[in-house]
Design a protein around this motif. Structure first.
Motif, short mmCIF file in Angstrom:
data_model
loop_
_atom_site.label_atom_id
_atom_site.label_comp_id
_atom_site.label_asym_id
_atom_site.label_seq_id
_atom_site.Cartn_x
_atom_site.Cartn_y
_atom_site.Cartn_z
N PHE A 1 44.43 45.59 49.66
CA PHE A 1 43.56 45.27 48.53
C PHE A 1 42.11 45.54 48.88
CE2 PHE A 1 41.21 42.16 45.84
CZ PHE A 1 41.56 42.68 44.61
N VAL B 1 55.77 52.29 32.67
CA VAL B 1 55.93 50.84 32.82
C VAL B 1 54.64 50.11 32.42
CG1 VAL B 1 56.35 48.96 34.45
CG2 VAL B 1 57.66 51.06 34.62
N PHE B 2 53.51 50.60 32.91
CA PHE B 2 52.24 49.94 32.58
C PHE B 2 51.93 50.03 31.09
CE2 PHE B 2 51.19 50.82 37.16
CZ PHE B 2 51.32 49.50 37.53
N SER C 1 41.23 36.90 35.81
CA SER C 1 42.33 35.98 36.11
C SER C 1 42.90 36.20 37.50
CB SER C 1 43.44 36.16 35.08
OG SER C 1 44.02 37.43 35.23
N GLY C 2 42.51 37.28 38.17
CA GLY C 2 43.00 37.52 39.53
C GLY C 2 44.30 38.30 39.58
N THR C 3 44.92 38.57 38.41
CA THR C 3 46.19 39.30 38.42
C THR C 3 46.03 40.69 39.02
OG1 THR C 3 45.71 39.93 36.15
CG2 THR C 3 47.25 38.13 36.47
N ILE C 4 44.79 41.17 39.05
CA ILE C 4 44.54 42.49 39.62
C ILE C 4 44.96 42.56 41.09
CG2 ILE C 4 42.17 42.03 40.35
CD1 ILE C 4 41.96 45.00 38.75
N PHE D 1 59.09 43.36 34.71
CA PHE D 1 57.93 44.23 34.87
C PHE D 1 57.72 44.59 36.35
CE2 PHE D 1 53.27 44.07 35.84
CZ PHE D 1 52.94 45.35 35.39
N GLU E 1 50.45 35.35 29.51
CA GLU E 1 51.04 35.56 28.19
C GLU E 1 52.47 36.09 28.28
OE1 GLU E 1 48.78 37.53 29.49
OE2 GLU E 1 49.36 39.61 29.16
N MET E 2 52.94 36.39 29.50
CA MET E 2 54.30 36.92 29.62
C MET E 2 55.28 35.79 29.92
SD MET E 2 53.92 40.33 31.91
CE MET E 2 55.13 41.48 31.35
N ARG F 1 39.57 43.87 27.01
CA ARG F 1 40.24 43.00 27.96
C ARG F 1 41.18 43.75 28.92
NH1 ARG F 1 45.05 42.99 26.30
NH2 ARG F 1 45.87 41.46 27.73
N GLU G 1 42.20 41.25 33.87
CA GLU G 1 42.96 41.24 35.13
C GLU G 1 42.03 40.81 36.28
OE1 GLU G 1 46.21 42.77 35.89
OE2 GLU G 1 46.58 44.11 34.20
N ILE H 1 47.62 41.25 42.47
CA ILE H 1 49.04 41.63 42.57
C ILE H 1 49.21 43.08 42.12
CG2 ILE H 1 51.32 41.25 41.57
CD1 ILE H 1 50.83 38.30 41.67
N LEU H 2 48.53 43.42 41.01
CA LEU H 2 48.64 44.77 40.47
C LEU H 2 48.29 45.84 41.51
CD1 LEU H 2 49.21 46.08 37.75
CD2 LEU H 2 46.76 46.04 37.29
N ARG I 1 53.29 45.66 24.85
CA ARG I 1 53.90 44.37 24.56
C ARG I 1 52.85 43.29 24.45
NH1 ARG I 1 59.69 42.53 26.39
NH2 ARG I 1 58.95 40.80 25.13
N SER I 2 51.90 43.31 25.38
CA SER I 2 50.93 42.22 25.31
C SER I 2 49.99 42.40 24.11
CB SER I 2 50.17 42.02 26.62
OG SER I 2 49.30 43.07 26.87
N PRO J 1 48.12 34.34 40.95
CA PRO J 1 47.62 34.87 39.68
C PRO J 1 48.69 35.69 38.96
CG PRO J 1 46.76 36.17 41.49
CD PRO J 1 47.60 35.07 42.10
N LEU J 2 49.16 35.20 37.80
CA LEU J 2 50.22 35.89 37.05
C LEU J 2 49.77 36.06 35.61
CD1 LEU J 2 53.05 33.53 38.31
CD2 LEU J 2 52.47 35.74 39.29
N TYR J 3 50.47 36.92 34.86
CA TYR J 3 50.11 37.13 33.46
C TYR J 3 50.55 35.95 32.63
CZ TYR J 3 49.35 41.86 34.99
OH TYR J 3 48.90 42.94 35.66
N LYS K 1 54.04 50.34 28.60
CA LYS K 1 54.93 49.44 27.85
C LYS K 1 54.46 48.00 27.95
CE LYS K 1 59.51 51.56 27.88
NZ LYS K 1 60.71 51.63 28.72
N LYS K 2 54.11 47.62 29.17
CA LYS K 2 53.68 46.24 29.37
C LYS K 2 52.45 45.93 28.52
CE LYS K 2 51.22 43.04 31.71
NZ LYS K 2 49.82 43.15 31.40
N PRO L 1 49.38 36.19 46.38
CA PRO L 1 47.97 35.87 46.58
C PRO L 1 47.69 34.39 46.36
CG PRO L 1 48.24 37.69 45.03
CD PRO L 1 49.58 37.07 45.23
N HIS M 1 55.73 54.97 36.63
CA HIS M 1 54.79 53.85 36.69
C HIS M 1 53.90 53.81 35.46
CE1 HIS M 1 55.18 53.95 41.33
NE2 HIS M 1 56.04 53.12 40.79
#
Ligand SMILES: Nc1ncnc2c1ncn2[C@@H]1O[C@H](COP(=O)(O)OP(=O)(O)OP(=O)(O)O)[C@@H](O)[C@H]1O
Ligand SMILES: [Mg+2]
Lengths: 237, 310
Positions: free
Chosen positions: B50, A7-8, A78-81, B97, B88-89, A70, A75, A83-84, A14-15, B84-86, A10-11, B80, A4
């Protein structure tokens, strides 16, 4: 290392490199450190790596927070946290992956300054041992700053707040051994021990002492631990 | 499959979820309904690990959500609110991923990606950046993300918000299809969505469960007035007052029409009263031509409004 974390990491790398951030930050870093380095070279007509090793810890104070600001705050914003953190991973794996990505970026930036070092070696003798030690010291120092930045990025959703607070903490850690005359004697050695610059100058003199290494590693561990706790704190709010 | 027991969540003084208890069985599609701020998102955030509740517990497939958090998260696919997605990807990298984190073996990636592209209709956008996608396509990527590991439990928080009617219909039939094998929780405040997809409905209001049952059961339990719809043909203009004077009639509402002689009304009376015979005789006595007469079913919307407004 857990897959894991890889994976994180690498991601995140990339960004960094898919967006202009990495290039802007690295170029700026090289320009500023190069400018200080060569201006000394031409003005005094004599340069040593000391100049480089003196100036980089200072430039890092801006450079590292710019890399980390950032990492987690974005995260959150934007709320992506959401899902993370609902993926089957441990919170520390996320933090560690992001930290390592930042570390790789910093190592790349630091290694690019080898160009300056080689220029210098063409001009005169270089003490190879102290060069290697200095670079190792820079990476420890960068790692410590990074862990502070990861921590401040994890408790806010505002990148600017993350940048400023990490800058403030790093600045304080950097200045501790420069204010010794203002602190009572019995605190002086304590302040000195806590100062990042004190340990860095120890290492960049060419001696890698385990006490200095332990100092850096414990700070890194401490701040990354706080970052994990900051991520977890969402649950109780 | 999912057991929620006495769940309470406070944000400071505010009780967002208040002593909520329900079960969802394997193969159920549960419509989780409620007005804005009712506590739907908060509840599913606790089920997906969460958030931690203030009190109560949740079990997924017999595993306590707090003690076996990682195991539970493996079983759940979660979309959710607002997907909410990345940004820039690109879509493909993003799915890779997620598969990487989910521990799906690399040699299965391309096949699994193809399946997701088919199921969610991602064909036209696979190589685009997520940030450039329209809201509907972003929702679909979110859905693909939630399903890519073929989870036993699927939790979708307003999956059709922002979609056009065609996409809504597609996603609903997709959810229905999925619900045959999986356990699905579908949060929404769109009632036709629930009627179209869910076997079971849970209505939450101000943090409390106010109804639990199949759509038909909820409609049957409706406590409001009974309504009758009639359509008449007559040149007379005093129809409305005559209807209103009929015994037991409480309210008459004329529905506007273009036809000159065509008149439409809805007539309300107390529950349990049957007006139809009286209406028929009235029409005969007045020489009205009765074209249509039917009892109106209480809609899920009536039930929802009754339970969530005070
Ligand atoms: N992080 C938070 N801090 C404080 N209060 C919150 C937080 N999240 C939600 N709330 C409050 O908790 C209540 C329930 O919110 P929740 O998001 O669960 O509602 P919802 O049913 O999902 O609403 P909607 O249909 O609008 O999505 C609301 O009053 C909301 O203001
Ligand atoms: Mg919600």
């Amino acid at each position: 290392m857990s897959s894991h974390v890889v994976v994180f990491c690498k991601k995140e790398l990339r960004s960094f490199f898919d967006s202009p951030i990495a290039y802007i930050v690295i170029t700026t870093f090289l320009l500023i450190s190069g400018w200080f380095f060569f201006s000394d070279l031409f003005l005094v007509n004599q340069a040593s790596l000391r100049n480089l090793f003196d100036i980089i810890p200072f430039i890092f104070m801006f450079f590292v927070p710019a890399v980390t600001m950032r990492l987690i705050s974005e995260e959150k914003r934007s709320g992506t946290i959401e899902i993370l953190l609902t993926l089957p991973v441990k919170d520390y794996e996320i933090i560690l992956g992001k930290f390592l990505a930042g570390l790789i970026l910093i190592v790349v930036a630091v290694l690019l300054t080898l160009v300056y070092t080689f220029t210098l070696s063409g001009l005169g003798d270089l003490d190879f041992g102290s060069v290697v030690a200095g670079y190792i010291g820079l990476i420890f120092l960068g790692a410590t700053y990074l862990s502070v930045g990861v921590f401040t990025s994890s408790f806010t959703q505002n990148q600017i707040v993350a940048f400023i607070t990490s800058f403030a903490i790093i600045f304080a850690l950097y200045m501790l051994n420069k204010v010794l005359m203002f602190v009572p004697n019995f605190l002086a050695s304590f302040f000195e021990y806590l100062s990042v610059d004190y340990h860095f100058s120890n290492i960049s003199r060419g001696v890698i002492d385990s006490r200095d290494v332990i100092y850096y590693l414990s700070l890194v561990f401490f701040f990354l631990f706080l970052a994990v706790r900051a991520l977890e704190s969402r649950k109780w709010r | 499959m999912i057991r929620v027991k006495n769940l309470t969540k406070k944000y400071g003084e505010l009780k967002a979820v208040d002593d909520v208890t329900f079960d969802v069985h394997t193969g159920d599609i549960l419509g989780f309904l409620g007005p804005n701020g009712a506590g739907k998102t908060t509840t599913v955030r606790i089920i997906t690990c969460f958030l931690l509740p203030t009190a109560g517990w949740v079990e997924v497939d017999g595993l306590n959500v707090f003690e076996h958090s990682l195991e539970v998260r493996k079983k759940i696919g979660y979309l959710p609110e607002n997907a909410p997605l990345y940004s820039e990807m690109n879509v493909l990298d993003y799915l890779h991923f997620i598969m990487g984190v989910r521990g799906i073996l690399k040699d299965r990636w391309s096949q699994r990606t193809k399946e997701m592209i088919n199921i969610c209709g991602l064909g036209p956008v696979v190589n685009r950046n997520i940030g450039e996608l329209s809201k509907g396509f972003r929702q679909r990527v979110g859905l693909a993300q939630a399903m890519v590991h073929d989870p036993e439990v699927l939790i979708l928080d307003e999956p059709t918000s922002g979609l056009d009617p065609n996409q809504i219909a597609e996603i609903r039939s997709l959810i229905k299809e999925l619900g045959k094998e999986k356990t699905v929780i579908l949060c929404t405040h769109i009632l036709p969505e629930v009627e179209a997809t869910c076997k079971r409905v849970l209505i939450i209001n101000e943090g409390k469960i106010v109804a639990d049952g199949s759509p038909a059961e909820l409609q049957a339990s409706f406590q409001g007035k009974e309504q009758i719809y009639i359509e008449l043909k007559t040149p007379f203009t005093d129809v409305e007052s005559k209807l209103a004077n009929l015994e037991n009639v409480e309210k008459v509402k004329e529905i506007l029409t273009n036809g000159d002689d065509l008149k439409k009304f809805t007539i309300e009376c107390a529950r349990g009263v049957d007006l139809r015979e009286g209406l028929f005789r009235l029409a005969v006595d007045n020489n009205w031509v009765l074209l249509e007469m039917r009892k109106e079913q209480a809609s899920l919307e009536d039930v929802f409004r009754q339970l969530t407004t005070s």
